[in-house]
Design a protein around this motif. Structure first.
Motif, PDB file in Angstrom:
ATOM      1  N   ARG A 167      33.800  60.151 -54.777  1.00 33.31           N
ATOM      2  CA  ARG A 167      33.072  59.772 -53.555  1.00 33.31           C
ATOM      3  C   ARG A 167      33.932  60.192 -52.265  1.00 33.31           C
ATOM      4  O   ARG A 167      33.409  59.750 -51.174  1.00 33.31           O
ATOM      5  N   SER A 168      35.301  60.167 -52.613  1.00 30.73           N
ATOM      6  CA  SER A 168      36.124  60.112 -51.358  1.00 30.73           C
ATOM      7  C   SER A 168      37.220  61.158 -51.549  1.00 30.73           C
ATOM      8  O   SER A 168      37.731  61.904 -52.643  1.00 30.73           O
ATOM      9  N   VAL A 169      38.108  61.967 -50.421  1.00 32.31           N
ATOM     10  CA  VAL A 169      38.917  62.914 -50.592  1.00 32.31           C
ATOM     11  C   VAL A 169      40.142  62.374 -51.211  1.00 32.31           C
ATOM     12  O   VAL A 169      40.491  63.242 -52.430  1.00 32.31           O
ATOM     13  N   ASP A 170      40.439  61.229 -51.092  1.00 36.48           N
ATOM     14  CA  ASP A 170      41.595  60.701 -51.971  1.00 36.48           C
ATOM     15  C   ASP A 170      41.308  60.525 -53.340  1.00 36.48           C
ATOM     16  O   ASP A 170      42.250  61.110 -54.167  1.00 36.48           O
ATOM     17  N   GLU A 171      40.427  60.244 -53.804  1.00 34.44           N
ATOM     18  CA  GLU A 171      39.761  60.140 -55.245  1.00 34.44           C
ATOM     19  C   GLU A 171      39.838  61.774 -55.801  1.00 34.44           C
ATOM     20  O   GLU A 171      40.344  61.880 -56.933  1.00 34.44           O
ATOM     21  N   ARG A 224      29.619  65.133 -53.343  1.00 35.98           N
ATOM     22  CA  ARG A 224      29.242  63.823 -52.877  1.00 35.98           C
ATOM     23  C   ARG A 224      30.213  63.039 -52.009  1.00 35.98           C
ATOM     24  O   ARG A 224      30.121  61.924 -51.585  1.00 35.98           O
ATOM     25  N   ILE A 225      31.189  63.898 -51.511  1.00 36.41           N
ATOM     26  CA  ILE A 225      32.163  63.344 -50.369  1.00 36.41           C
ATOM     27  C   ILE A 225      31.632  63.816 -49.173  1.00 36.41           C
ATOM     28  O   ILE A 225      31.812  64.771 -48.559  1.00 36.41           O
ATOM     29  N   ASP A 226      30.875  62.784 -48.370  1.00 34.16           N
ATOM     30  CA  ASP A 226      30.087  63.093 -47.327  1.00 34.16           C
ATOM     31  C   ASP A 226      31.182  63.327 -46.115  1.00 34.16           C
ATOM     32  O   ASP A 226      30.949  63.993 -45.142  1.00 34.16           O
ATOM     33  N   ALA A 227      32.279  62.700 -46.300  1.00 38.13           N
ATOM     34  CA  ALA A 227      33.321  63.073 -45.194  1.00 38.13           C
ATOM     35  C   ALA A 227      33.704  64.471 -45.054  1.00 38.13           C
ATOM     36  O   ALA A 227      34.357  64.828 -44.241  1.00 38.13           O
ATOM     37  N   LEU A 236      32.512  71.185 -47.252  1.00 40.64           N
ATOM     38  CA  LEU A 236      31.002  71.037 -47.637  1.00 40.64           C
ATOM     39  C   LEU A 236      30.156  71.712 -46.616  1.00 40.64           C
ATOM     40  O   LEU A 236      29.016  71.780 -46.995  1.00 40.64           O
ATOM     41  N   ALA A 237      30.512  72.321 -45.873  1.00 43.80           N
ATOM     42  CA  ALA A 237      29.861  73.051 -44.910  1.00 43.80           C
ATOM     43  C   ALA A 237      29.216  74.261 -45.402  1.00 43.80           C
ATOM     44  O   ALA A 237      30.001  75.193 -45.797  1.00 43.80           O
TER      45      ALA A 237
END
Lengths: 285, 158
Positions: A12-16, A56-59, A75-76
């Protein structure tokens, strides 16, 4: 036509995501739009043991102007560029390129950064990134680094991106109103892979070209700028003789691919024609 | 074999939970796990478009998406087009204008067309022709498919 089994992660995150890459990088693969990776997996040409799905990483889902640059998140999707993403010359240029990418359902899934990561020689975005000397922002647990296309593209489907690295963002420099753009592509069927394409980005002052960027793609193992043609164009009025000669220079400068789709001679001819079309488009707008 | 995962999504308005391996394509999940065999599989590598469905209103190739990626999504297939025993305007137009012969590619074309018309109900013929080039049909020669979608677009705007 079924892929081999793999482990699936949906961070869910870039770090992950970069932690997962550090852990699985050699055996793993980032899944973004999947429009190139999944066919390769279905054919079992690609057999990643782990897929790290970044959808699923909205950022990472953004396109925005910032500090004189257009910043494009990982993700664009292509479809986002079918209409101008902002005002200005660059934002107007990208839709003319985007419509050549595959077909609508492919553009609804595939991503700009994914194309750059995949590095297909026929990729329109790889040509755009090369012509505009984009900044590629790469992240891993080891840190961040920015590279330019000339130190990134290493051949067909080959880049200097390391297995633990994520191509997180592409930055394109904005173009002010003194710039003109042109793009031309040849493929045998609508939406098919390009056999040759050219992008021309010219800055004009009082009817003279004062800065020229000319890129050719689809014809060789990677996109390239044609420095000799850029030198010829710069300082000229971009008249018919100059445009014709720029096409000749580009056709001779590249090392064309030869495959079942086109011979080297035919590809050189196509490059000559595409360069002239792209330049004429830029000069007549 | 990697572990199966639960996927919960909405298919044609019905909430469903299925248990699949991550490598299960959305197309196979719809056909095998949901029993919705209207979605056809042609090439299984993203060329033919027979498996086109709408995911969150976007037309996508369901052979190039894994079912696990559709967790939480709203999926629409050809089975969801007709409502209350009445054909969708696209289906009626394909019937009226001979937009199909063998019918294999038809579900994909219908969902592609539905996606196109939702994006742009007033799409002009040249753009529609371009957009429909996404899918392959080996029977009709495409002309009647184009005619059908134009007729349906007209009907849907009324």
């Amino acid at each position: 036509m079924k892929p081999v089994s793999f482990r699936y992660f949906a961070p869910r995150s870039v770090d992950e995501a970069i932690d997962l890459l550090a852990e699985h990088g050699e055996e793993g693969k980032i899944l973004a739009g999947g429009q190139s990776l999944v066919p390769a997996m279905n054919f079992r040409l690609a057999r990643p043991a782990s897929l790290i799905d970044i959808n699923r990483i909205d950022a990472l889902d953004y396109v925005r102007e910032d500090g004189g640059q257009l910043r494009i998140g990982a993700l664009a999707r292509h479809a986002r560029f079918e209409t101008p993403v902002a005002r200005g010359v660059l934002a107007a240029f990208l839709p003319r390129v985007a419509r050549h990418i595959g077909h609508l359902p492919i553009r609804c899934r595939g991503t700009f950064c994914g194309s750059i990561a995949h590095a297909d020689p026929a990729s329109e975005w790889c040509l755009v990134a090369t012509t505009l000397n984009a900044e590629l922002a790469i992240m891993s647990r080891r840190g961040r680094r920015n590279v330019r296309p000339n130190e990134y593209f290493a051949g067909a489907l080959t880049t200097t991106l390391q297995p633990d690295e994520l191509l997180a963002e592409i930055r394109l420099g904005l173009l002010d109103d003194s710039w003109r753009t042109g793009f031309a592509e040849f493929s045998r069927r609508a939406g098919d892979y390009a056999l040759a394409m050219a992008a021309a980005v010219l800055r004009l002052e009082d009817g003279r070209i004062v800065d020229a960027r000319l890129g050719v793609g689809g014809a060789a193992d990677r996109p390239s700028r044609i420095a000799a043609a850029e030198a010829l164009l710069t300082g000229s009025d971009g008249g018919p003789d100059i445009v014709r000669e720029a096409g000749n220079i580009a056709a001779e400068a590249i090392e064309p691919l030869e495959d079942i789709h086109a011979s080297t001679v035919y590809r050189r001819d196509l490059v000559r024609a595409m360069v002239r079309r792209a330049l004429n488009q830029a000069l007549t707008r | 074999m990697s572990e199966k995962q639960d996927v919960t999504f909405t298919v044609n308005g019905d909430k469903r939970t299925i248990r699949v391996e991550p490598r299960r394509s959305l197309a196979d999940a719809l056909r095998e796990d949901c029993g919705l065999t209207g979605t056809h599989l042609g090439c299984e590598h993203g060329v033919c478009g027979a498996c086109t469905v709408l995911v969150d209103d976007q037309p996508v190739r369901s052979c190039l998406m894994f079912a696990v990626q559709a967790d939480g999504a709203r999926v629409r297939t050809v089975e969801g087009l007709a409502a209350g025993g009445k054909l969708h305007p696209l289906q009626q137009a394909f019937w009226d204008h001979h937009g199909l012969q063998c019918g294999f590619c038809t579900p994909g074309f219908l969902m592609l067309a539905a996606g196109i018309l939702e994006r742009d109900p007033n799409i002009a013929e040249p753009e529609l022709r371009e957009a429909l080039s996404a899918n392959l049909c080996r029977c009709t020669g495409y002309q009647n498919i184009l005619k059908s979608v134009l007729a349906a677009a007209f009907e849907m705007r009324r």
